[in-house]
Scaffold this motif. Structure first.
Motif, PDB file in Angstrom:
ATOM      1  N   LYS A 117      13.975   2.048  14.546  1.00 58.44           N
ATOM      2  CA  LYS A 117      15.200   1.811  13.441  1.00 58.44           C
ATOM      3  C   LYS A 117      15.263   0.135  13.649  1.00 58.44           C
ATOM      4  CE  LYS A 117      18.290   5.476  13.895  1.00 58.44           C
ATOM      5  NZ  LYS A 117      19.688   6.046  14.239  1.00 58.44           N
ATOM      6  N   LYS A 118      14.788  -0.401  14.727  1.00 59.69           N
ATOM      7  CA  LYS A 118      14.966  -1.806  14.747  1.00 59.69           C
ATOM      8  C   LYS A 118      13.959  -2.386  13.877  1.00 59.69           C
ATOM      9  CE  LYS A 118      16.890  -2.269  19.228  1.00 59.69           C
ATOM     10  NZ  LYS A 118      16.723  -2.741  20.669  1.00 59.69           N
ATOM     11  N   LEU A 119      12.794  -1.752  13.608  1.00 61.64           N
ATOM     12  CA  LEU A 119      11.695  -2.247  12.801  1.00 61.64           C
ATOM     13  C   LEU A 119      11.946  -2.257  11.464  1.00 61.64           C
ATOM     14  CD1 LEU A 119       8.960  -3.688  12.787  1.00 61.64           C
ATOM     15  CD2 LEU A 119       7.884  -1.476  12.819  1.00 61.64           C
ATOM     16  N   SER A 165      15.745  -6.310   6.210  1.00 55.20           N
ATOM     17  CA  SER A 165      16.600  -7.663   6.056  1.00 55.20           C
ATOM     18  C   SER A 165      15.888  -8.563   5.679  1.00 55.20           C
ATOM     19  CB  SER A 165      16.958  -8.125   7.414  1.00 55.20           C
ATOM     20  OG  SER A 165      18.053  -6.989   7.930  1.00 55.20           O
ATOM     21  N   ILE A 166      14.471  -8.801   5.937  1.00 57.98           N
ATOM     22  CA  ILE A 166      13.623  -9.933   5.348  1.00 57.98           C
ATOM     23  C   ILE A 166      13.355  -9.593   3.883  1.00 57.98           C
ATOM     24  CG2 ILE A 166      11.370 -10.590   5.529  1.00 57.98           C
ATOM     25  CD1 ILE A 166      11.239 -10.232   8.287  1.00 57.98           C
ATOM     26  N   LEU A 167      13.013  -8.215   3.450  1.00 57.20           N
ATOM     27  CA  LEU A 167      12.991  -8.031   2.148  1.00 57.20           C
ATOM     28  C   LEU A 167      14.299  -8.246   1.164  1.00 57.20           C
ATOM     29  CD1 LEU A 167      10.693  -4.754   2.186  1.00 57.20           C
ATOM     30  CD2 LEU A 167       9.836  -7.272   1.760  1.00 57.20           C
ATOM     31  N   PHE A 175      16.457 -10.418   2.267  1.00 58.93           N
ATOM     32  CA  PHE A 175      16.756 -12.000   2.176  1.00 58.93           C
ATOM     33  C   PHE A 175      15.767 -12.624   1.232  1.00 58.93           C
ATOM     34  CE2 PHE A 175      14.905 -15.764   3.950  1.00 58.93           C
ATOM     35  CZ  PHE A 175      16.146 -16.469   4.146  1.00 58.93           C
ATOM     36  N   LEU A 176      14.613 -12.316   0.977  1.00 59.59           N
ATOM     37  CA  LEU A 176      13.645 -12.849   0.007  1.00 59.59           C
ATOM     38  C   LEU A 176      14.189 -12.594  -1.430  1.00 59.59           C
ATOM     39  CD1 LEU A 176      10.377 -12.167   1.684  1.00 59.59           C
ATOM     40  CD2 LEU A 176      11.521 -14.400   1.713  1.00 59.59           C
ATOM     41  N   LYS A 177      14.934 -11.686  -1.756  1.00 65.66           N
ATOM     42  CA  LYS A 177      15.253 -11.212  -3.210  1.00 65.66           C
ATOM     43  C   LYS A 177      16.748 -11.814  -3.558  1.00 65.66           C
ATOM     44  CE  LYS A 177      14.645  -9.402  -7.066  1.00 65.66           C
ATOM     45  NZ  LYS A 177      13.934 -10.016  -7.926  1.00 65.66           N
ATOM     46  N   GLY A 178      17.434 -12.599  -2.552  1.00 67.44           N
ATOM     47  CA  GLY A 178      18.732 -13.024  -2.869  1.00 67.44           C
ATOM     48  C   GLY A 178      18.776 -14.305  -3.822  1.00 67.44           C
ATOM     49  N   ASN A 179      19.938 -14.334  -4.300  1.00 73.32           N
ATOM     50  CA  ASN A 179      20.340 -15.677  -4.918  1.00 73.32           C
ATOM     51  C   ASN A 179      21.260 -16.553  -4.055  1.00 73.32           C
ATOM     52  OD1 ASN A 179      19.049 -15.022  -7.309  1.00 73.32           O
ATOM     53  ND2 ASN A 179      20.459 -14.081  -8.149  1.00 73.32           N
ATOM     54  N   ALA A 180      20.802 -17.930  -3.882  1.00 68.21           N
ATOM     55  CA  ALA A 180      21.676 -18.557  -3.022  1.00 68.21           C
ATOM     56  C   ALA A 180      22.251 -20.073  -3.620  1.00 68.21           C
ATOM     57  CB  ALA A 180      20.884 -19.152  -1.883  1.00 68.21           C
TER      58      ALA A 180
END
Length: 75
Positions: free
Chosen positions: A3-5, A11-13, A15-20
């Protein structure tokens, strides 16, 4: 552990797709004809946001590795 993995990968995927961009930056840059400046600003914000997280995660991993490595050698 699985579950942690899975959570970390998700979360990483995500994070990479977000608009900032903040609302003011977005309003100013959307009024521009070409969107190349807006994309450059967005990439810069993502870069500045990612560096502290990478540094902190690297330090946390080093502490974690040293703690469990020392514990394993003492046994």
């Amino acid at each position: 552990m699985k579950k942690k993995l899975a959570f970390c990968l998700f979360s990483i995927l995500f994070f990479l797709k977000g608009n900032a961009q903040c609302a003011m930056c977005r309003a100013v840059l959307e009024s521009e004809e070409g969107q190349s400046t807006a994309q450059g600003v967005n990439d810069g914000i993502m870069y500045l946001m990612a560096i502290p997280y990478l540094l902190i995660s690297g330090i946390a991993f080093a502490i974690y590795w040293r703690f469990f490595r020392g514990k394993k050698e003492n046994e």
